[in-house]
Design a protein around this motif. Sequence first.
Motif, PDB file in Angstrom:
ATOM      1  N   LEU A  19     -56.371  11.354  26.211  1.00  0.00           N
ATOM      2  CA  LEU A  19     -57.680  11.042  25.504  1.00  0.00           C
ATOM      3  C   LEU A  19     -57.368   9.637  24.631  1.00  0.00           C
ATOM      4  CD1 LEU A  19     -60.141  12.109  23.930  1.00  0.00           C
ATOM      5  CD2 LEU A  19     -58.658  13.152  22.305  1.00  0.00           C
ATOM      6  N   TYR A  20     -56.148   9.418  24.326  1.00  0.00           N
ATOM      7  CA  TYR A  20     -55.925   7.936  23.368  1.00  0.00           C
ATOM      8  C   TYR A  20     -55.674   6.844  24.382  1.00  0.00           C
ATOM      9  CZ  TYR A  20     -56.329  10.491  19.122  1.00  0.00           C
ATOM     10  OH  TYR A  20     -56.926  11.004  17.941  1.00  0.00           O
ATOM     11  N   ALA A  21     -55.816   6.876  25.670  1.00  0.00           N
ATOM     12  CA  ALA A  21     -55.634   5.704  26.613  1.00  0.00           C
ATOM     13  C   ALA A  21     -57.010   5.196  26.510  1.00  0.00           C
ATOM     14  CB  ALA A  21     -55.509   6.095  28.204  1.00  0.00           C
ATOM     15  N   GLN A  22     -56.982   3.981  26.106  1.00  0.00           N
ATOM     16  CA  GLN A  22     -58.071   3.009  25.529  1.00  0.00           C
ATOM     17  C   GLN A  22     -58.438   1.916  26.536  1.00  0.00           C
ATOM     18  OE1 GLN A  22     -60.173   2.732  22.474  1.00  0.00           O
ATOM     19  NE2 GLN A  22     -61.228   2.254  23.930  1.00  0.00           N
ATOM     20  N   ARG A  23     -60.016   2.125  27.024  1.00  0.00           N
ATOM     21  CA  ARG A  23     -60.260   1.207  27.949  1.00  0.00           C
ATOM     22  C   ARG A  23     -61.015  -0.162  27.218  1.00  0.00           C
ATOM     23  NH1 ARG A  23     -62.203   3.123  33.700  1.00  0.00           N
ATOM     24  NH2 ARG A  23     -60.908   4.649  34.401  1.00  0.00           N
ATOM     25  N   VAL A  24     -60.941  -1.416  27.622  1.00  0.00           N
ATOM     26  CA  VAL A  24     -61.346  -2.322  27.072  1.00  0.00           C
ATOM     27  C   VAL A  24     -61.902  -3.419  27.905  1.00  0.00           C
ATOM     28  CG1 VAL A  24     -60.982  -4.284  25.227  1.00  0.00           C
ATOM     29  CG2 VAL A  24     -59.337  -2.299  25.227  1.00  0.00           C
ATOM     30  N   LYS A  25     -63.206  -3.785  27.798  1.00  0.00           N
ATOM     31  CA  LYS A  25     -63.742  -4.712  28.732  1.00  0.00           C
ATOM     32  C   LYS A  25     -63.895  -6.183  27.852  1.00  0.00           C
ATOM     33  CE  LYS A  25     -66.931  -1.460  30.898  1.00  0.00           C
ATOM     34  NZ  LYS A  25     -67.997  -0.963  31.096  1.00  0.00           N
ATOM     35  N   ILE A  26     -63.278  -7.387  28.518  1.00  0.00           N
ATOM     36  CA  ILE A  26     -63.306  -8.522  27.847  1.00  0.00           C
ATOM     37  C   ILE A  26     -64.025  -9.539  28.674  1.00  0.00           C
ATOM     38  CG2 ILE A  26     -61.293 -10.004  27.037  1.00  0.00           C
ATOM     39  CD1 ILE A  26     -59.347  -7.578  27.771  1.00  0.00           C
ATOM     40  N   LEU A  27     -64.277 -10.554  28.001  1.00  0.00           N
ATOM     41  CA  LEU A  27     -65.208 -11.880  28.740  1.00  0.00           C
ATOM     42  C   LEU A  27     -64.791 -12.863  27.990  1.00  0.00           C
ATOM     43  CD1 LEU A  27     -67.348 -12.276  30.926  1.00  0.00           C
ATOM     44  CD2 LEU A  27     -68.957 -12.525  28.889  1.00  0.00           C
ATOM     45  N   THR A  28     -64.396 -14.032  28.929  1.00  0.00           N
ATOM     46  CA  THR A  28     -64.277 -15.374  28.057  1.00  0.00           C
ATOM     47  C   THR A  28     -65.032 -16.292  28.983  1.00  0.00           C
ATOM     48  OG1 THR A  28     -62.436 -16.817  27.640  1.00  0.00           O
ATOM     49  CG2 THR A  28     -62.171 -15.772  29.538  1.00  0.00           C
ATOM     50  N   TYR A  29     -65.740 -17.161  28.085  1.00  0.00           N
ATOM     51  CA  TYR A  29     -66.680 -17.952  28.636  1.00  0.00           C
ATOM     52  C   TYR A  29     -66.730 -19.480  28.068  1.00  0.00           C
ATOM     53  CZ  TYR A  29     -71.242 -18.595  31.201  1.00  0.00           C
ATOM     54  OH  TYR A  29     -72.382 -18.864  32.013  1.00  0.00           O
ATOM     55  N   ASN A  30     -66.413 -20.527  28.571  1.00  0.00           N
ATOM     56  CA  ASN A  30     -66.858 -21.657  27.958  1.00  0.00           C
ATOM     57  C   ASN A  30     -68.153 -22.019  28.468  1.00  0.00           C
ATOM     58  OD1 ASN A  30     -67.239 -24.656  27.946  1.00  0.00           O
ATOM     59  ND2 ASN A  30     -64.856 -25.161  28.122  1.00  0.00           N
ATOM     60  N   SER A  55     -72.505  -8.377  31.075  1.00  0.00           N
ATOM     61  CA  SER A  55     -70.843  -7.925  31.377  1.00  0.00           C
ATOM     62  C   SER A  55     -70.614  -6.515  30.645  1.00  0.00           C
ATOM     63  CB  SER A  55     -70.069  -8.911  30.968  1.00  0.00           C
ATOM     64  OG  SER A  55     -70.046  -8.948  29.455  1.00  0.00           O
ATOM     65  N   ASP A  56     -71.325  -6.121  29.653  1.00  0.00           N
ATOM     66  CA  ASP A  56     -70.929  -4.977  28.617  1.00  0.00           C
ATOM     67  C   ASP A  56     -69.696  -5.175  28.088  1.00  0.00           C
ATOM     68  OD1 ASP A  56     -71.813  -2.559  27.712  1.00  0.00           O
ATOM     69  OD2 ASP A  56     -70.670  -1.493  29.292  1.00  0.00           O
ATOM     70  N   ALA A  57     -69.293  -6.446  27.769  1.00  0.00           N
ATOM     71  CA  ALA A  57     -67.886  -6.592  27.293  1.00  0.00           C
ATOM     72  C   ALA A  57     -67.963  -5.950  25.791  1.00  0.00           C
ATOM     73  CB  ALA A  57     -67.566  -7.978  27.168  1.00  0.00           C
ATOM     74  N   ASP A  58     -66.735  -5.376  25.635  1.00  0.00           N
ATOM     75  CA  ASP A  58     -66.371  -5.035  24.287  1.00  0.00           C
ATOM     76  C   ASP A  58     -66.176  -6.171  23.256  1.00  0.00           C
ATOM     77  OD1 ASP A  58     -66.092  -1.993  24.280  1.00  0.00           O
ATOM     78  OD2 ASP A  58     -64.765  -2.603  25.981  1.00  0.00           O
ATOM     79  N   ILE A  59     -65.407  -7.195  23.949  1.00  0.00           N
ATOM     80  CA  ILE A  59     -65.017  -8.299  22.969  1.00  0.00           C
ATOM     81  C   ILE A  59     -65.070  -9.481  23.767  1.00  0.00           C
ATOM     82  CG2 ILE A  59     -63.096  -9.397  21.509  1.00  0.00           C
ATOM     83  CD1 ILE A  59     -61.941  -6.759  21.669  1.00  0.00           C
ATOM     84  N   VAL A  60     -65.809 -10.605  23.363  1.00  0.00           N
ATOM     85  CA  VAL A  60     -65.892 -11.992  23.991  1.00  0.00           C
ATOM     86  C   VAL A  60     -65.409 -13.171  23.288  1.00  0.00           C
ATOM     87  CG1 VAL A  60     -67.865 -13.232  25.090  1.00  0.00           C
ATOM     88  CG2 VAL A  60     -68.203 -10.935  25.004  1.00  0.00           C
ATOM     89  N   GLY A  61     -64.873 -13.819  23.897  1.00  0.00           N
ATOM     90  CA  GLY A  61     -64.349 -15.148  23.477  1.00  0.00           C
ATOM     91  C   GLY A  61     -65.125 -16.191  24.262  1.00  0.00           C
ATOM     92  N   VAL A 105     -66.155 -18.900  19.441  1.00  0.00           N
ATOM     93  CA  VAL A 105     -66.508 -17.781  18.547  1.00  0.00           C
ATOM     94  C   VAL A 105     -65.978 -16.650  19.331  1.00  0.00           C
ATOM     95  CG1 VAL A 105     -68.654 -16.358  18.615  1.00  0.00           C
ATOM     96  CG2 VAL A 105     -69.003 -18.936  18.175  1.00  0.00           C
ATOM     97  N   ILE A 106     -66.024 -15.719  18.569  1.00  0.00           N
ATOM     98  CA  ILE A 106     -65.573 -14.206  19.206  1.00  0.00           C
ATOM     99  C   ILE A 106     -66.983 -13.397  18.795  1.00  0.00           C
ATOM    100  CG2 ILE A 106     -64.047 -12.312  19.162  1.00  0.00           C
ATOM    101  CD1 ILE A 106     -61.904 -14.190  18.274  1.00  0.00           C
ATOM    102  N   LEU A 107     -67.342 -12.565  19.751  1.00  0.00           N
ATOM    103  CA  LEU A 107     -68.288 -11.533  19.648  1.00  0.00           C
ATOM    104  C   LEU A 107     -67.774 -10.328  20.016  1.00  0.00           C
ATOM    105  CD1 LEU A 107     -70.975 -13.501  21.764  1.00  0.00           C
ATOM    106  CD2 LEU A 107     -70.923 -13.363  19.085  1.00  0.00           C
ATOM    107  N   THR A 108     -67.981  -9.444  19.382  1.00  0.00           N
ATOM    108  CA  THR A 108     -67.801  -7.777  19.584  1.00  0.00           C
ATOM    109  C   THR A 108     -68.864  -6.851  19.088  1.00  0.00           C
ATOM    110  OG1 THR A 108     -65.953  -6.065  19.261  1.00  0.00           O
ATOM    111  CG2 THR A 108     -66.575  -7.646  17.623  1.00  0.00           C
ATOM    112  N   LYS A 109     -68.780  -5.917  20.097  1.00  0.00           N
ATOM    113  CA  LYS A 109     -69.832  -4.742  19.771  1.00  0.00           C
ATOM    114  C   LYS A 109     -69.386  -3.885  18.601  1.00  0.00           C
ATOM    115  CE  LYS A 109     -70.858  -3.578  24.344  1.00  0.00           C
ATOM    116  NZ  LYS A 109     -70.665  -2.524  25.561  1.00  0.00           N
ATOM    117  N   HIS A 110     -67.972  -3.928  18.394  1.00  0.00           N
ATOM    118  CA  HIS A 110     -67.286  -2.942  17.331  1.00  0.00           C
ATOM    119  C   HIS A 110     -66.980  -3.538  16.198  1.00  0.00           C
ATOM    120  CE1 HIS A 110     -66.912  -0.727  21.108  1.00  0.00           C
ATOM    121  NE2 HIS A 110     -66.323  -1.556  21.701  1.00  0.00           N
ATOM    122  N   LYS A 111     -66.579  -2.558  15.109  1.00  0.00           N
ATOM    123  CA  LYS A 111     -66.227  -3.025  13.851  1.00  0.00           C
ATOM    124  C   LYS A 111     -65.029  -3.904  13.626  1.00  0.00           C
ATOM    125  CE  LYS A 111     -65.108  -0.984   9.417  1.00  0.00           C
ATOM    126  NZ  LYS A 111     -64.364   0.214   8.679  1.00  0.00           N
TER     127      LYS A 111
END
Length: 255
Positions: A19-30, A55-61, A105-111
């Motif tokens: 249950l606690y295995a965490q999937r994370v989607k990441i994007l980086t974009y210049n 991309s449906d990324a959780d966190i974006v750089g 910039v960093i963008l994220t869906k989460h808190k």
Amino acid sequence: MYKYKIVIITILFLGVSTLYAQRVKILTYNIHHANPPSEPNKIDLESIAKVIKASDADIVGVQEVDVNVSRSLNQDQAKKMAELTGMHYFFSKGIDLEEGEYGVVILTKHKVVAQRRYDLPMPRESENRSLAIIDVEMPGGEIISLANTHLDLYEENRLAQVAYINELAEWYSRPLILVGDLNAKPDSAPIRLLEEKFTRNTELNQPTFPNIDASTEIDYIMLNRKTNFKWLSYTTLDETYASDHLPLFAEIEID
């Protein structure tokens, strides 16, 4: 009877671990300040936002972001990207530019539970560079950190900058994801130095620049070596219009 209790407890324990295995989607974009290379006089932040959302990324750089600069219509691109994508954001200035600023910039869906900005060292005079870090609370409650940067063009500066990033990485026992345009090829001294503290993908990695017929890998997604994880995917996205770099996407599973 005790044997059955042991079996039940073992099953429950394994279930919690899974249950606690965490999937994370990441994007980086210049994003080249949202200037499509094929249209020198155009600013198209909507196309950048479309890539990020798809991309449906959780966190974006994101690198090369203008805030209130005339060449990009005096928009606050950091704030506008957040509005267009429906994400939280943290802007980290590299330099003052005209009456505005230019940075990452960093963008994220989460808190976002914390955010920090660091000026990176510059032994040789050049354009100032910064490192942005945010701590994010994922839906399962785990806190992960993401660092985003755009390293300098001079190798002397890049070496000093990655050494500094490595020192910061020592502070983190939790997952620390490093993304950005590092202006360095995979076999270069700065990347080899980063690999002392970070793991990069050496099997699925591919060129990220330029946007047409990409031939050079200079954009990366890495994780600190203290993180137990596996790569689920690692790929450039098929988007050649919006910027002179390709977006780089990864999905990981953190144990």
